[in-house]
Design an enzyme around this catalytic site. Structure first.
Site, mmCIF file in Angstrom:
data_model
loop_
_atom_site.group_PDB
_atom_site.id
_atom_site.type_symbol
_atom_site.label_atom_id
_atom_site.label_comp_id
_atom_site.label_asym_id
_atom_site.label_seq_id
_atom_site.Cartn_x
_atom_site.Cartn_y
_atom_site.Cartn_z
ATOM 1 N N ARG E 102 -27.814 -25.130 20.582
ATOM 2 C CA ARG E 102 -26.380 -25.008 20.289
ATOM 3 C C ARG E 102 -26.130 -24.523 18.857
ATOM 4 O O ARG E 102 -25.257 -23.672 18.627
ATOM 5 C CB ARG E 102 -25.703 -26.371 20.511
ATOM 6 C CG ARG E 102 -24.209 -26.403 20.404
ATOM 7 C CD ARG E 102 -23.493 -25.770 21.583
ATOM 8 N NE ARG E 102 -23.147 -24.394 21.326
ATOM 9 C CZ ARG E 102 -23.230 -23.413 22.210
ATOM 10 N NH1 ARG E 102 -23.648 -23.653 23.435
ATOM 11 N NH2 ARG E 102 -22.911 -22.180 21.887
ATOM 12 N N LYS E 137 -11.334 -14.693 2.736
ATOM 13 C CA LYS E 137 -10.805 -15.432 3.890
ATOM 14 C C LYS E 137 -11.937 -15.764 4.860
ATOM 15 O O LYS E 137 -11.938 -15.372 6.021
ATOM 16 C CB LYS E 137 -9.706 -14.618 4.577
ATOM 17 C CG LYS E 137 -8.497 -14.423 3.669
ATOM 18 C CD LYS E 137 -7.396 -13.608 4.325
ATOM 19 C CE LYS E 137 -6.228 -13.440 3.336
ATOM 20 N NZ LYS E 137 -5.172 -12.548 3.856
ATOM 21 N N LYS E 169 -3.671 -10.909 -8.944
ATOM 22 C CA LYS E 169 -2.679 -10.676 -7.895
ATOM 23 C C LYS E 169 -1.273 -10.861 -8.452
ATOM 24 O O LYS E 169 -1.085 -11.212 -9.621
ATOM 25 C CB LYS E 169 -2.940 -11.625 -6.738
ATOM 26 C CG LYS E 169 -4.300 -11.374 -6.097
ATOM 27 C CD LYS E 169 -4.442 -12.123 -4.801
ATOM 28 C CE LYS E 169 -5.838 -11.876 -4.231
ATOM 29 N NZ LYS E 169 -6.156 -12.807 -3.143
ATOM 30 N N GLU E 199 -3.793 -5.972 -8.422
ATOM 31 C CA GLU E 199 -2.998 -5.626 -7.248
ATOM 32 C C GLU E 199 -1.723 -4.901 -7.661
ATOM 33 O O GLU E 199 -1.042 -5.316 -8.599
ATOM 34 C CB GLU E 199 -2.626 -6.936 -6.525
ATOM 35 C CG GLU E 199 -1.712 -6.768 -5.333
ATOM 36 C CD GLU E 199 -1.266 -8.118 -4.765
ATOM 37 O OE1 GLU E 199 -2.120 -9.040 -4.664
ATOM 38 O OE2 GLU E 199 -0.078 -8.262 -4.443
ATOM 39 N N ASP E 221 -1.738 -2.719 -2.216
ATOM 40 C CA ASP E 221 -1.501 -3.777 -1.231
ATOM 41 C C ASP E 221 -0.303 -3.483 -0.353
ATOM 42 O O ASP E 221 0.805 -3.187 -0.840
ATOM 43 C CB ASP E 221 -1.275 -5.102 -1.975
ATOM 44 C CG ASP E 221 -1.476 -6.278 -1.031
ATOM 45 O OD1 ASP E 221 -2.334 -6.180 -0.121
ATOM 46 O OD2 ASP E 221 -0.778 -7.292 -1.197
#
Lengths: 281, 281, 281, 281, 281, 281
Positions: E102, E137, E169, E199, E221
């Site tokens: 598994r 992510k 960002k 960004e 972006d």
């Protein structure tokens, strides 16, 4: 035959015990007095009769201290030994054998004690279907090997931790607001792969449990033998029965005769006497 | 009074025990049957007389499970309790108290057993200078708290691990090539901050040790009381004396009367009976 | 010869150092520019004279990065090397050797520095019984290997940690309420397997220590040579003497001549210069 | 101002150092001689001038040993101190302060040494754009705090580990089959967020690097000042330049005058002298 | 070919996954029903087409459960497989294979999904220079293997963690007080070995970035394709360009045609579908 | 309402994820561009409808990065949210919020996806007793939170690991020598607190299972709906039934209508789509 524990789980336990015993910078005695080329042939011998447990841990202990040690097992976990029987032999560097000795013996003495005590309880059930099982009254950190020692002695497993089964005791019932409430929410949340056991102290509580349904196992707690007999008769196989509380060795035959399915004994893990073992050179 | 253990060292032990008992995803029973707003006031009570140990661990256990629990200690580590005495009280979420209960009791039952047994041995030395001490025959993983329990019972410390003192036993002597060789290399390598103890089984060996010099402590192993008396007399304070081997409780008074300085008892940690304690709500 | 450290204790240190240096996803450079079938034969060579230490750690570093590397040791820990001497050779995958190189050198450069500085101090004691020893002024996390490097350089061990011996300094004495109070409670609680050392800064304090009794070692702190001579004479072998404080290399011969038993030098571990070593292909 | 390190990363380092120094069962001295209600007000003072580093670690050390200690910082990390300046003050249980003292000082002495040495190098670059930076020659296990100490001293960061940038040295070039092959595969695999630096030892190699392209930084290794000047002129800002190898303090002004962008100095972390600090009560 | 991950980094991940799946005391099913001498020959087969990833982890999983298993790899990480293709074969104890199955499949199914999805995105860039890359992510705990799976699928690395590159960002810009402030302090503190990306959401912001200087990469972006084309044209190679935001598979060809250098796709790691694989006996 | 996970178990998972994302020396971007006194008020908002999970982990993430952050929960785990709903708000240092953001979102996006998908499956069972449950096809390392997310979505637990229940699949049956052998040894060794489930692929196998006895649950694997209906009818409540294999969402209503007790769906954990969430300032 009970299969060995996965090394992935057992090795860290033995490693931690060795690190505890070696201390922060190793064995001062062997380092100071024994040269690296002195070799020994050692035997780990029983000095009392018993059922062996802890061999797997001992073998790992010797290997972790020195992978070059040759260890061979004469009496594996679960075997019965008489005084003088050799359980395992170790050949190699004397310093390595002496550095690992105490940890190996600390595991084996305690675990052999548990297996031996379990076997004594199991012997009392002869002729009855009752099986001996243990509790969560294990030594902090040693549950893995102590529950295994119970199996080596012929015992049957109980739940391993709080995660894997539901056992509703008197305090849970009180907090839940009664037996029906406790059993219903338990059954609803347990899913289909988790057993539910509930403690009863009286026959009246037993009736309530049977009337509510949802329990797989009923724990008949601290009952005298006559009440146990009644309880087992009343259950009549509808659920599994487990007797618990004050289960002394001299009472087991009588309890087993009630027809109860399981007898759980906290003493197996919390009060077993260490078995005398020694390393002879 | 014995001071508490550093939390930096004790907390990881209690944390590991809780993780072991909670299992991989927590307490299925309380989660299923007890709502988060049910609160309890619980008392951890002695059911037998004894000398308490493990309170510090128990307090940490309750706090780790739920920092909002209020725990207050009535009988701290080292205190004597009678049956029925309350050792500590816990107020707060019922689910939290029940999830921590078993670990707290597993620590306290075992450690109170050790402290109580130690106190019984210590009582037998009354009127003599002999002090009771323990060995490395501790439970794997629990040396920190078991050695501390011996102190709580009035015992004296021994070496903690293989790192911190030299103890030359018969097998070390054989591997080193004899008492003089062993003692000389030990003294040379031990430095000035490490004690050296050496085991002797006979008076002849004792003579050899005294003639060689370099030992701080002599371990008089497995001697009968008459031989012990002779050995202690022969040493005459030149080194510290420790009696060991077969040190049953009923023999301690007699052994102490020999004038020996220390009596080491493996049974304190490997054979103490768990003391019965319970959580009452 | 100093015996190697237990791998159970040393390996985690080397493993952590490699993980630190590899970073979270490994050696970007070798992965990008070196194919898996490029092999090298590399030599780890001394570029300065010294006493080698850290070889055991370096060998483990190469093995942990790639068990297929062949490492052979020409100059083991404790050996003296001259510039150009090869300490060890490594054969195998170039990428593996380059990924482990820095960690191996970081251990060896620092530890060889300590061993070499220790040897310089030891050389100054020639003709006297005084032995050089170190302190707890070690690099956080590296005490195991730094104390071992002192042994490789011919030094003698001191206490390893706060657990294994009692060393009562001026602040402890103040907090305890005076020398007699400090020594008495220390002796009462230390048991028979732990040495007690106490710091004195003046001859008056020394008198107080000798009058009280209970100390095994007296630390003669920050004394000039004349005072040291007086102190050693006054002690007259009743306890072990250790000189400490401002123990520069150029003063050691003079200090050793006072007849002191031990000279402890914090600089061995906190101020040794790294020894220049390099990996040549 | 350099911002503090994340506690998530720094605390485990300090915790491990305390566990190392406390040893397996805690501080035997304070436990034996100091009662729990003796309190102290202590000052951690500089005994030499320097640039402070390690304060954040020291504060954590005192807090971990005893959360009830009150610690206040007079000179934070990065501040300049003169002999006698108080860096931080600690109030609370004497036993706690004494148990944490050594670890706090071991961190601070070493890190303040690094920050102070860095500041000395930085001072030599005055009037030039060159910035001082460090290497991977850090103490195993302490890279986090040693690289931070370089920042406290006014230095500039270099790559942290093998994971975060590509630095192609002579041995990598050889294994890759030459500068063009090395740079091309590096550029192809590095992605857009990783810098590539390549070592050159001669002007001829520099030409090859510039002709190939793909490098962000060129490491001018072990060049004399005249050659460095030529190299920097040849690069003419096309890539960043870093001078390395034999960068002694007395040479930095001259090297900075070549117009090089960065000067990397292994000695900052491997050869800084510990700065003398002490705890006064 | 992407080189394998260092075992020092990968093994702990696989070990933890096995311990999670084995649970606290091992595989109850195989222990109960399969004898130790039953052996199997098993094939891990693809049931769908894809690009394989996770083989290295699977091989470690089988080895950790039982070092005696013989594992051979037919399709290594990065290989394309068709339905029915055998990726690896395992011979040995049936119980061992079933206990590890598994975890091996859980790693491989997920990672092969990521590699396969990456390859689909890469295929859409054909004929253009644009490279596909991923984001942070990733699944908590699995970044190491998920970022590697992107490489197996032909993707290009992005920064690994918050430590190794600067990515400014919109929220950082706001907190810093504007693009110029953010870029200037970033450039000043980043040193020479760390890339800086910033960004921009509009062409106006892009102008500001280009005017300020100091950025290595600009993140375009959430722009539509027309705006992207303008932005890439405006940059004209002055910095590296990365397109991000809403990068669906069916839009990649069009985005790549804008001439952008990199296209980053969070979906590669957060939304890849598991690929169906199975173990056949 | 599903109760929260014990912090003792969940916190280490979140801590490890933060350490993974911070990288070895912390968030380079916030450290470089955001001053320590910039504060933010941030909202973690849903951008899609769903059932929330991962809030407990997110709260811990923010707290671990900065205990001074104020976090308040508007929609706890298990709540339904619409696009634009605020799940939690965070006030405090901007740098702290930004450093924790990605880990919080990585947990919540994935876990909310699982809870949401589970809820969709649960909705399809409306009007039937069938409950939706999951499998061991979880992400390595995340079983604790993924199984909890299934509960948040209204699902029912299955076994947690290989330790806590017996599930005999086709390969186990083959290795055991047949259904009767497998069930008998399983029943003998499982004890009374462990459920036994056995897989059947055909009605003939089902007969064999029912004839042998000893199973608590029968897994009806990969059956078409007609066969499932027959199987459920045949079982007639004698054991619990679980349908498994190819359980697509569009088939659940039909499967539930067969009267089966449980429907297990691997896709809940291995194929849930991440739900879009974002942090707004």
């Amino acid at each position: 035959m009970t299969q060995p524990l996965p090394e992935l789980l057992l090795e860290p336990l033995v490693r931690a015990a060795l690190i505890e015993d070696l201390g922060p910078n190793g064995d001062a005695t062997t380092r100071a007095v024994i040269g690296p080329d002195v070799t020994y042939s050692a035997q780990l011998n029983a000095r009392e009769a018993g059922v062996v447990s802890g061999v797997q841990a001992a073998v790992i202990a010797f290997r972790l201290v020195d992978p070059a040690l040759k260890v061979s097992v004469q009496h594996p976990d679960g075997a019965r030994v008489a005084p003088g029987d050799t359980i395992l032999t170790i050949d190699g560097a004397a310093a390595s054998i002496l550095s690992a000795e105490r940890v190996a013996l600390n595991f084996m003495g305690r675990l052999t004690g548990i297996a031996t005590l379990t076997a004594a309880f199991v012997a009392e059930t002869k002729g009855h279907k009752a099986r001996i099982t243990c509790t969560r009254k294990t030594t902090p950190g040693l549950r893995l090997v102590e529950k295994q020692a119970v199996l080596h002695g012929g015992g049957s497993p109980h739940r391993y931790s709080l995660s894997d089964a539901i056992l509703i005791k008197d305090n849970h019932i009180a907090a839940a607001g009664g037996v029906p409430q406790a059993l219903r929410t338990a059954r609803d949340r347990a899913g289909h792969m988790m057993r539910i056991e509930i403690e009863v102290d009286t026959l009246a509580q037993l009736e309530q449990v049977l009337a509510t349904g949802g329990a797989d196992v009923v724990l008949l707690d601290n009952m005298d033998t006559a009440t146990l007999t009644q309880a087992v008769g009343r259950v009549a196989g509808a659920v599994v029965t487990e007797a618990s509380g004050n289960m002394r060795l001299d009472r087991i035959a009588e309890v087993a005769a009630t027809g109860v399915d399981y007898i759980s004994v906290g003493a197996l893990t919390h009060s077993a006497q260490v078995v005398d073992l020694g390393l002879d050179f």
